[in-house]
Motif scaffolding. Sequence first.
Motif, PDB file in Angstrom:
ATOM      1  N   GLU A 255     -17.495  -9.878  -9.771  1.00  0.00           N
ATOM      2  CA  GLU A 255     -18.799 -10.355 -10.220  1.00  0.00           C
ATOM      3  C   GLU A 255     -18.697 -10.978 -11.607  1.00  0.00           C
ATOM      4  OE1 GLU A 255     -23.462  -9.010 -10.589  1.00  0.00           O
ATOM      5  OE2 GLU A 255     -21.919  -7.456 -10.681  1.00  0.00           O
ATOM      6  N   TYR A 256     -19.243 -12.214 -11.704  1.00  0.00           N
ATOM      7  CA  TYR A 256     -19.451 -12.878 -12.985  1.00  0.00           C
ATOM      8  C   TYR A 256     -20.954 -12.858 -13.257  1.00  0.00           C
ATOM      9  CZ  TYR A 256     -14.938 -15.121 -14.059  1.00  0.00           C
ATOM     10  OH  TYR A 256     -13.637 -15.368 -14.425  1.00  0.00           O
ATOM     11  N   HIS A 257     -21.346 -12.295 -14.376  1.00  0.00           N
ATOM     12  CA  HIS A 257     -22.756 -12.248 -14.732  1.00  0.00           C
ATOM     13  C   HIS A 257     -22.890 -12.653 -16.198  1.00  0.00           C
ATOM     14  CE1 HIS A 257     -26.753 -10.114 -13.581  1.00  0.00           C
ATOM     15  NE2 HIS A 257     -26.972 -11.179 -14.309  1.00  0.00           N
ATOM     16  N   GLY A 258     -23.438 -13.852 -16.435  1.00  0.00           N
ATOM     17  CA  GLY A 258     -23.594 -14.303 -17.802  1.00  0.00           C
ATOM     18  C   GLY A 258     -22.349 -14.936 -18.384  1.00  0.00           C
ATOM     19  N   VAL A 259     -21.591 -15.697 -17.575  1.00  0.00           N
ATOM     20  CA  VAL A 259     -20.321 -16.271 -18.029  1.00  0.00           C
ATOM     21  C   VAL A 259     -20.481 -17.774 -18.233  1.00  0.00           C
ATOM     22  CG1 VAL A 259     -17.894 -16.650 -17.470  1.00  0.00           C
ATOM     23  CG2 VAL A 259     -18.997 -14.490 -16.837  1.00  0.00           C
ATOM     24  N   THR A 260     -19.990 -18.262 -19.329  1.00  0.00           N
ATOM     25  CA  THR A 260     -19.868 -19.691 -19.590  1.00  0.00           C
ATOM     26  C   THR A 260     -18.387 -20.038 -19.714  1.00  0.00           C
ATOM     27  OG1 THR A 260     -22.012 -19.930 -20.697  1.00  0.00           O
ATOM     28  CG2 THR A 260     -20.310 -21.528 -21.255  1.00  0.00           C
ATOM     29  N   ARG A 261     -17.973 -21.014 -18.945  1.00  0.00           N
ATOM     30  CA  ARG A 261     -16.568 -21.431 -18.858  1.00  0.00           C
ATOM     31  C   ARG A 261     -15.712 -20.303 -18.279  1.00  0.00           C
ATOM     32  NH1 ARG A 261     -17.462 -23.044 -24.235  1.00  0.00           N
ATOM     33  NH2 ARG A 261     -15.990 -21.453 -24.942  1.00  0.00           N
ATOM     34  N   GLY A 262     -15.529 -20.374 -16.993  1.00  0.00           N
ATOM     35  CA  GLY A 262     -14.724 -19.344 -16.353  1.00  0.00           C
ATOM     36  C   GLY A 262     -14.005 -19.878 -15.131  1.00  0.00           C
ATOM     37  N   VAL A 263     -12.996 -19.141 -14.695  1.00  0.00           N
ATOM     38  CA  VAL A 263     -12.207 -19.475 -13.516  1.00  0.00           C
ATOM     39  C   VAL A 263     -12.112 -18.242 -12.637  1.00  0.00           C
ATOM     40  CG1 VAL A 263      -9.944 -20.178 -12.651  1.00  0.00           C
ATOM     41  CG2 VAL A 263     -10.871 -21.249 -14.717  1.00  0.00           C
ATOM     42  N   VAL A 264     -12.379 -18.431 -11.346  1.00  0.00           N
ATOM     43  CA  VAL A 264     -12.122 -17.388 -10.350  1.00  0.00           C
ATOM     44  C   VAL A 264     -11.257 -18.055  -9.293  1.00  0.00           C
ATOM     45  CG1 VAL A 264     -13.113 -15.705  -8.774  1.00  0.00           C
ATOM     46  CG2 VAL A 264     -14.369 -16.362 -10.830  1.00  0.00           C
ATOM     47  N   SER A 265      -9.968 -17.770  -9.281  1.00  0.00           N
ATOM     48  CA  SER A 265      -9.058 -18.566  -8.466  1.00  0.00           C
ATOM     49  C   SER A 265      -7.938 -17.716  -7.896  1.00  0.00           C
ATOM     50  CB  SER A 265      -8.465 -19.701  -9.307  1.00  0.00           C
ATOM     51  OG  SER A 265      -7.568 -20.482  -8.560  1.00  0.00           O
ATOM     52  N   GLY A 266      -7.546 -18.057  -6.665  1.00  0.00           N
ATOM     53  CA  GLY A 266      -6.364 -17.463  -6.058  1.00  0.00           C
ATOM     54  C   GLY A 266      -6.500 -16.016  -5.669  1.00  0.00           C
ATOM     55  N   SER A 281     -24.608 -18.007 -14.652  1.00  0.00           N
ATOM     56  CA  SER A 281     -23.337 -18.482 -15.201  1.00  0.00           C
ATOM     57  C   SER A 281     -23.279 -19.996 -15.104  1.00  0.00           C
ATOM     58  CB  SER A 281     -22.161 -17.859 -14.440  1.00  0.00           C
ATOM     59  OG  SER A 281     -22.134 -16.457 -14.621  1.00  0.00           O
ATOM     60  N   GLN A 282     -22.435 -20.585 -15.937  1.00  0.00           N
ATOM     61  CA  GLN A 282     -22.306 -22.038 -15.956  1.00  0.00           C
ATOM     62  C   GLN A 282     -20.871 -22.424 -16.316  1.00  0.00           C
ATOM     63  OE1 GLN A 282     -25.010 -23.488 -18.937  1.00  0.00           O
ATOM     64  NE2 GLN A 282     -24.100 -22.294 -20.593  1.00  0.00           N
ATOM     65  N   GLY A 283     -20.472 -23.610 -15.827  1.00  0.00           N
ATOM     66  CA  GLY A 283     -19.128 -24.090 -16.110  1.00  0.00           C
ATOM     67  C   GLY A 283     -18.048 -23.252 -15.463  1.00  0.00           C
ATOM     68  N   ILE A 284     -18.269 -22.844 -14.208  1.00  0.00           N
ATOM     69  CA  ILE A 284     -17.329 -21.959 -13.514  1.00  0.00           C
ATOM     70  C   ILE A 284     -16.612 -22.747 -12.412  1.00  0.00           C
ATOM     71  CG2 ILE A 284     -17.049 -19.766 -12.312  1.00  0.00           C
ATOM     72  CD1 ILE A 284     -18.244 -19.521 -15.120  1.00  0.00           C
ATOM     73  N   VAL A 285     -15.299 -22.562 -12.287  1.00  0.00           N
ATOM     74  CA  VAL A 285     -14.510 -23.127 -11.186  1.00  0.00           C
ATOM     75  C   VAL A 285     -14.082 -21.975 -10.292  1.00  0.00           C
ATOM     76  CG1 VAL A 285     -12.431 -24.368 -10.529  1.00  0.00           C
ATOM     77  CG2 VAL A 285     -13.714 -25.071 -12.566  1.00  0.00           C
ATOM     78  N   VAL A 286     -14.510 -22.040  -9.038  1.00  0.00           N
ATOM     79  CA  VAL A 286     -14.180 -21.008  -8.054  1.00  0.00           C
ATOM     80  C   VAL A 286     -13.303 -21.689  -7.001  1.00  0.00           C
ATOM     81  CG1 VAL A 286     -15.103 -19.287  -6.475  1.00  0.00           C
ATOM     82  CG2 VAL A 286     -16.427 -19.957  -8.495  1.00  0.00           C
TER      83      VAL A 286
END
Length: 910
Positions: A255-266, A281-286
């Motif tokens: 869980e991402y809650h309140g994240v700016t600029r993040g990666v959830v990968s692999g 959240s904003q600016g996230i690459v999943v």
Amino acid sequence: MPSGTPDGGCVFPASGGGVWVRQFRGPARFEWWAPVAGDGADNTALLVSALTSVKSLNVPEGRFCFRQITIPRGCRIGGVAGKTTLVLHPGVVGQSSPNLEQPDQVTGWLNASQDSITIENLTLDLSLNTTPVSAIKSYSTSVNSLVIDHVNFKNGINPFVYHWTSAPFSGLQITFCKFLSGTNAISVRGTSKGRSDVLVDHNKFDDCGGNIIGLEDNLNINDLRFDVYFDCQVTNNTIVNCRAGAGAAGPIPIEYHGVTRGVVSGNTINTGTRGIGISTSQGIVVSKNVITNQSAYAFETSKIRGVSFLNNISTNNPKFIALTGADGGVAFVNRDVLIQGNQVTGTGLSSWNAADPPSAIQSTYNDVIENWTISNNKFVNLEFTESVIMLRGAHVTPGVKSAALSRKIFITNNQFISDSVMTPIQAIVVEGNQVYIEGNHFLRSADYTSATHYQSGGAVVSTTGYISRGPLDDVNINRNTFQFTGTRGSGAFSAVGQYLSFVGQSLCTNLSLRSNHIRGNYRYGIYTDEIDGKTFIDGNEIDAAVQTPYQLSPSVVLRQTLRSHDGTSAPTTGTWRLGDRVLNSNPAPGAVSGWVCITAGTPGVWADLSLAGYDYAGTGSPIGVIAAPVGAIYRDITAGTGRFFYKGSGVTGNTGWREMAQAVSPTLSGTVSFSHTDGIGVRFITAGQASGHWFQSSDPNETFLYTTDAAQTRFELKLGTARSNDATVGLRYITGTLGGGTGVLSIGQASKNLSGWTHGFTRLYNMGVITMTTTPTNRVLIGTQTDNGRDIAQLAGSLSTSAVYGAGAAPTVAAGAGAGTGPTVSIVGTATAGIITVVTGSAPGAGTLATLTFPTAYVTNAPIVVVSGAQGTSLPAFTTSESTTGFSVATTTAPSGSTTYRFSYITIGR
């Protein structure tokens, strides 16, 4: 190094006063403090003493029991990976049912609440404790640079790692750890903004519950809390055997809650409730996550901006991406979302849930979406769902008007594939403004019947308006392919539908349906009951198998829509419209590409189609005007011209046209003839040149092929397989000086560029019989076709001649022993015949007088040599030592000294 206070491991009192200090390099060793191994011993005091004395400590192999420990600032504690186990003492009692939003209620074992702490290469076993205790607790105003690496966590009740701060921090790293059998794994919380640089990478979670990896806030910062975390990475983790909760509100593995600029990968997640949650959240690459067998969602989202879902794999999850309602029922604008390159297969459902029918991508009523792109995804067999993509408008509850409506929705180039009867008819249901559904491919091979709930939807693509929110606007459904190969039972099944116009009220303005291709047994091709007068339907191709191509309200603008079908001939049955086409399904060289209806009717009148893009007609020349592919034909239909042009080069441009014919009355029937009423014949000319070659028959006895360019001195007629000197043979005539007898006629391969190519044999025939042949090795055969591989000229049969002349270089000759001492020898002639002169020296005798060597050796056998006796004397002579390279002249009678003898010879090859 340790201080001067005795600590039992590194500092010891000296007998005469003062202390002894242990000198060492690298981490200190906990065994210096003499810990007691085993689950029953309590080594807490020893570990506290060691960590107070040193900054880096290694615990040896074995199991060591401890109570609660506070790790000082800047300390490192480690061990031997997989072999050092710290066991929580059973006497540590945690608070029952702690609230994770209240850090005072969370009991910690290893308290890492200072900066720059590293815990690595340990196993933390909580199996002796039966109350909620976190293995590592970090609780302070701010904790920076906490590293947890290669740590195995076992048998916990509370979160294994609990990190809570009330002020910004930087640096939390959890890498290459194993979390086995716990009610929770990692919980990062707090009430501050600006926490940054969180890395959770290459960990494995097995049999864990709760939010397994949670970056959360305590929901009391503000409503738009996007700035709780910055620069977070949760990558390459494996989560299996999740302890899923009941219903859609169960735990979220990541869980991402309140994240700016993040990666959830692999990450790989197998089993659970909601695989990955992205909220506020904003600016996230999943990207590149593999999520399987969730009981609710693969991805749950809420209040997102600038989030990209790229190349993920979702298998057997009821929903792929669910946009759930915003907090407090407030319509929130979720904008700038990209869903691209994902593969979604199956739902894992075994029955239809009427209370909550899922869709792969689904938004709720009180969410507004803006600038969403859903492209290049593949959706396969999503069973027991309401639709594949369902994006609703924005209102808190149905029937209550909201202040905003979703807009800028792009659903493009996706594949929707179904071979299961349990999959829905509806692929896309959308409400919004500026909607673009373009370039998608919908393929259903499963049968259809309206007897089941999951198939009750009426259209593959549906747009629906609501009176409470006003009409949808600017909806574009263009260039899609709808293909239904199954059997349709009951129900009104259409490819495109726009419904619910409600008693004279328009619900969708500016609806455009253009250039769609609809094939299969649909009840309707395009269905709309709009009345706004701004619905345009143009250029769609609807297969004859569609029962009713259009079901439209009278106000819809329908432009002539051509149908295109496959077949092997022009139709002889059925009703056809002007412009309908049938493409040849069995094309072959020389066959037409299809047929076009030029008169509507049953079956109408049909005309052949030429090759598309290769047949042109117009007035005037196409040179520099008409762009066409190589091989195209152009007919100049200017009255009285009758010109044809062929596109010989230039690929697709407007150059490369060649004029084929320009004649008043060309005749091409029966035996083809070219006739002309003036001029000198048929001219072959390259465009741009002033002269060329002419083919002329001036009377029944003569035919000429010549050039009119007096400056040319060479004329060639070539035969071959390509326009190349190395692929042709022919006739070449070089004129020389007129009347001077210097012209040259060459027959055969007169020009040659490639050293490795030759045309082979040249033969002269008479009455069907070969009289002479030249071979590829430049030998001449007369009267025979058998090449002995030796002689340049080979004759079979007799030869009649008035004279025979020898030719070639003269042989060499040397005196023999029989010529005596100081003789001289000479020769006049060739290898074929000649005279050998021997002037004997002193004391000559019987034997060899002279030895002749040929200038060129014979190929195979020694020749036959005939030699005369000495001319004008009685001295006999004979030959000896005959070989391919020469022979000797000898005598059985001793010659006289200082005497001249002449011997004639002739050689005959064999």
